[in-house]
Design a protein around this motif. Structure first.
Motif, PDB file in Angstrom:
ATOM      1  N   ALA A 250      76.861 131.469  64.606  1.00 31.59           N
ATOM      2  CA  ALA A 250      76.603 132.719  64.010  1.00 31.59           C
ATOM      3  C   ALA A 250      75.159 133.470  64.094  1.00 31.59           C
ATOM      4  O   ALA A 250      74.458 132.362  64.280  1.00 31.59           O
ATOM      5  N   PRO A 251      75.103 134.375  64.535  1.00 30.64           N
ATOM      6  CA  PRO A 251      73.518 134.937  64.539  1.00 30.64           C
ATOM      7  C   PRO A 251      72.761 134.847  63.212  1.00 30.64           C
ATOM      8  O   PRO A 251      73.476 134.524  62.189  1.00 30.64           O
ATOM      9  N   GLU A 252      71.423 135.006  63.383  1.00 23.65           N
ATOM     10  CA  GLU A 252      70.564 135.030  62.188  1.00 23.65           C
ATOM     11  C   GLU A 252      71.105 135.969  61.025  1.00 23.65           C
ATOM     12  O   GLU A 252      71.680 137.017  61.959  1.00 23.65           O
ATOM     13  N   PRO A 253      71.263 136.034  59.980  1.00 19.27           N
ATOM     14  CA  PRO A 253      71.953 137.301  59.311  1.00 19.27           C
ATOM     15  C   PRO A 253      71.411 138.591  59.440  1.00 19.27           C
ATOM     16  O   PRO A 253      72.127 139.556  59.594  1.00 19.27           O
ATOM     17  N   ASP A 254      70.046 138.844  59.501  1.00 19.21           N
ATOM     18  CA  ASP A 254      69.446 140.219  59.682  1.00 19.21           C
ATOM     19  C   ASP A 254      70.177 140.700  61.152  1.00 19.21           C
ATOM     20  O   ASP A 254      69.976 141.736  61.326  1.00 19.21           O
ATOM     21  N   ASP A 255      70.355 139.838  62.010  1.00 19.00           N
ATOM     22  CA  ASP A 255      70.744 140.076  63.362  1.00 19.00           C
ATOM     23  C   ASP A 255      71.979 140.317  63.597  1.00 19.00           C
ATOM     24  O   ASP A 255      72.674 140.826  64.643  1.00 19.00           O
ATOM     25  N   LEU A 256      73.027 140.416  62.752  1.00 20.30           N
ATOM     26  CA  LEU A 256      74.347 140.418  62.755  1.00 20.30           C
ATOM     27  C   LEU A 256      74.984 141.797  63.350  1.00 20.30           C
ATOM     28  O   LEU A 256      75.585 141.870  64.561  1.00 20.30           O
TER      29      LEU A 256
ATOM     30  N   ALA B 267      87.417 142.241  47.959  1.00 16.03           N
ATOM     31  CA  ALA B 267      86.228 142.031  48.571  1.00 16.03           C
ATOM     32  C   ALA B 267      86.075 143.051  49.699  1.00 16.03           C
ATOM     33  O   ALA B 267      87.094 143.592  50.396  1.00 16.03           O
ATOM     34  N   LEU B 268      84.536 143.303  49.793  1.00 14.17           N
ATOM     35  CA  LEU B 268      84.212 144.341  51.027  1.00 14.17           C
ATOM     36  C   LEU B 268      83.269 143.490  51.657  1.00 14.17           C
ATOM     37  O   LEU B 268      82.061 143.447  51.243  1.00 14.17           O
ATOM     38  N   PRO B 269      83.666 142.722  52.618  1.00 15.34           N
ATOM     39  CA  PRO B 269      82.818 141.713  53.539  1.00 15.34           C
ATOM     40  C   PRO B 269      81.695 142.481  54.087  1.00 15.34           C
ATOM     41  O   PRO B 269      81.816 143.674  54.758  1.00 15.34           O
ATOM     42  N   SER B 270      80.466 141.900  53.910  1.00 18.56           N
ATOM     43  CA  SER B 270      79.224 142.580  54.625  1.00 18.56           C
ATOM     44  C   SER B 270      79.401 142.354  56.383  1.00 18.56           C
ATOM     45  O   SER B 270      79.013 143.288  56.969  1.00 18.56           O
ATOM     46  N   PHE B 271      80.409 141.299  56.684  1.00 20.87           N
ATOM     47  CA  PHE B 271      80.913 141.518  58.247  1.00 20.87           C
ATOM     48  C   PHE B 271      81.386 142.655  58.634  1.00 20.87           C
ATOM     49  O   PHE B 271      81.157 143.509  59.652  1.00 20.87           O
ATOM     50  N   LEU B 272      82.195 143.351  57.863  1.00 18.33           N
ATOM     51  CA  LEU B 272      82.924 144.504  58.107  1.00 18.33           C
ATOM     52  C   LEU B 272      81.914 145.784  58.059  1.00 18.33           C
ATOM     53  O   LEU B 272      81.837 146.715  58.832  1.00 18.33           O
ATOM     54  N   LEU B 273      80.894 145.765  56.936  1.00 18.84           N
ATOM     55  CA  LEU B 273      80.127 146.785  57.114  1.00 18.84           C
ATOM     56  C   LEU B 273      79.040 146.472  58.171  1.00 18.84           C
ATOM     57  O   LEU B 273      78.433 147.857  58.747  1.00 18.84           O
ATOM     58  N   ALA B 274      78.766 145.204  58.685  1.00 22.01           N
ATOM     59  CA  ALA B 274      77.973 145.297  59.757  1.00 22.01           C
ATOM     60  C   ALA B 274      78.388 145.886  60.999  1.00 22.01           C
ATOM     61  O   ALA B 274      77.840 146.193  61.971  1.00 22.01           O
TER      62      ALA B 274
END
Length: 380
Positions: free
Chosen positions: A261-267, A291-298
């Motif tokens: 996985a990338p660094e969190p801020d780089d997603l 849940a509304l995963p941060s992955f989907l918002l990214a």
């Protein structure tokens, strides 16, 4: 309370460096406050002081191991966990203006340390999340007890999604003030939709854990066949067997790659260039549905189309903004069919709609709500 810089303690029994929500909360709080944090691994940006509960690769033990007797005596087992004991012992006697409890499991120690300070409960997950193994029912019961008994005593309550906020309101009626929704959104990324690739590029990012739909995702891409690819951008989970099984399952599948996985801020930047972000998680727990995963918002910031299963909050996101496909169940064949029906034109159109929604689904509104909560507590 003083209008100067507030003394804020934030407790989260997670690996802070990998925890998007913790990183975001600490940065926002640090604009006007001196923030002390307690959690696993090193401090994150914005923390003035950090209490390390263990190295970043420490397994987070069940909060309620051997807790039957404690519950019977009315003693919260969540105060007896190693993480809670370390936090309480290290910070005993310190004074705070606000104590932020990130996760229901931190509420007892947060209230213990507050000693009259305002307690802010951040409900990031419903108590059935991650409850597996012989102590699962006991852990869930302990967390629900905390939810019902401690939440009404908090000066502020936030939740990570609208569906989660609705659950809290239903389970703990009459909360005053009301639950404030602060989603795990990202800053608006100045990116443009990319042309649909050949093969069409699917992606999933997150922790390598059981019951997360990862094997279903692999099988869906196997079903789709030529013309489709999948990258799994994974953080190792607490069970090494999950990642090992994924490597075994994909060893002969050239269209699937397992990458760090990338660094969190780089997603968002890392997702840019993919075509469809997938989230085919079984809706078998209350948390999975809410849940509304941060992955989907990214993925929205990356201008990807989005494909999900029938989990209420994720489905609501996709349908509200026309972001892609919703499968009626999470069998691999159904998931594959849902994205195949989109086709190249449908995926391209969904990527354009993600671009249109990127501003509304960026961090601005959530940061305003978060700052409003802190200002009310500081001035209250």
């Amino acid at each position: 309370m003083s209008t100067g810089r507030a003394r804020v303690l934030l407790v989260a029994f997670t690996r802070h460096h990998d925890d998007v929500r913790v990183r975001r909360l600490v940065r926002a709080l640090a604009r006007t406050s001196d923030v002390t944090t307690a959690g696993y691994g090193p401090a994150v940006s914005g923390a003035l002081r950090h209490v390390t509960l263990g190295p970043a690769d420490s397994p987070h033990p069940p909060a309620t191991a051997v807790a039957t007797g404690w519950l019977a005596r009315g003693v919260s087992p969540l105060l007896r966990s190693a993480a809670a004991r370390t936090t309480a012992a290290t910070l005993a006697g310190d004074r705070w203006d606000v104590v932020v409890a990130v996760g229901v499991d931190t509420l007892p120690v947060a209230r213990h340390l507050a000693d009259g300070a305002a307690v802010w409960a951040d409900v990031r997950a419903w108590p059935d999340a991650g409850a597996h193994g012989p102590f699962a029912p006991l852990e869930r019961d302990a967390l629900l007890r905390v939810l019902h008994e401690d939440l009404p005593r908090c000066a502020a309550v936030t939740a990570a999604s609208g569906a989660l906020a609705d659950l809290v309101r239903r389970e703990v009626p009459g909360l005053e003030p009301d639950v404030v929704v602060v989603q795990d959104t990202w800053p608006r990324a100045e990116l443009a939709p990319t042309p649909v690739g050949d093969p069409i590029r699917l992606v999933r990012a997150g922790a390598a854990r059981a019951n997360a739909g990862l094997e279903t995702t692999v099988e869906a891409v196997r079903t789709l066949g030529a013309g489709w690819s999948l990258d799994l951008l994974l953080v190792p989970g607490s069970d090494d067997a999950v990642l090992r099984r994924l490597h075994e399952r994909t060893a002969e599948l050239a269209q699937v790659r397992i990458l760090p996985a990338p660094e969190p801020d780089d997603l968002p930047a890392a997702l840019h260039g993919y075509d469809v972000a997938t989230w085919w998680v079984p809706p078998t727990t209350t948390q999975a549905c809410a849940a509304l995963p941060s992955f989907l918002l990214a993925a929205v910031q990356a201008r990807c189309a989005v494909a999900v299963g029938p989990a209420a909050q994720a489905e609501r996101l996709v349908r509200s903004y026309g972001l892609g496909a919703v499968a009626v169940d999470v069998f691999a064949a159904t998931c594959a069919a849902s994205v195949r029906r989109l086709g190249r034109d449908g995926i391209a159109a969904a990527k354009e709609r993600a671009d249109a929604a990127a501003g509304e689904l960026s961090r601005g509104a959530d940061d305003t709500r978060l700052t409003g909560v802190l200002d009310r507590l500081r001035l209250g």
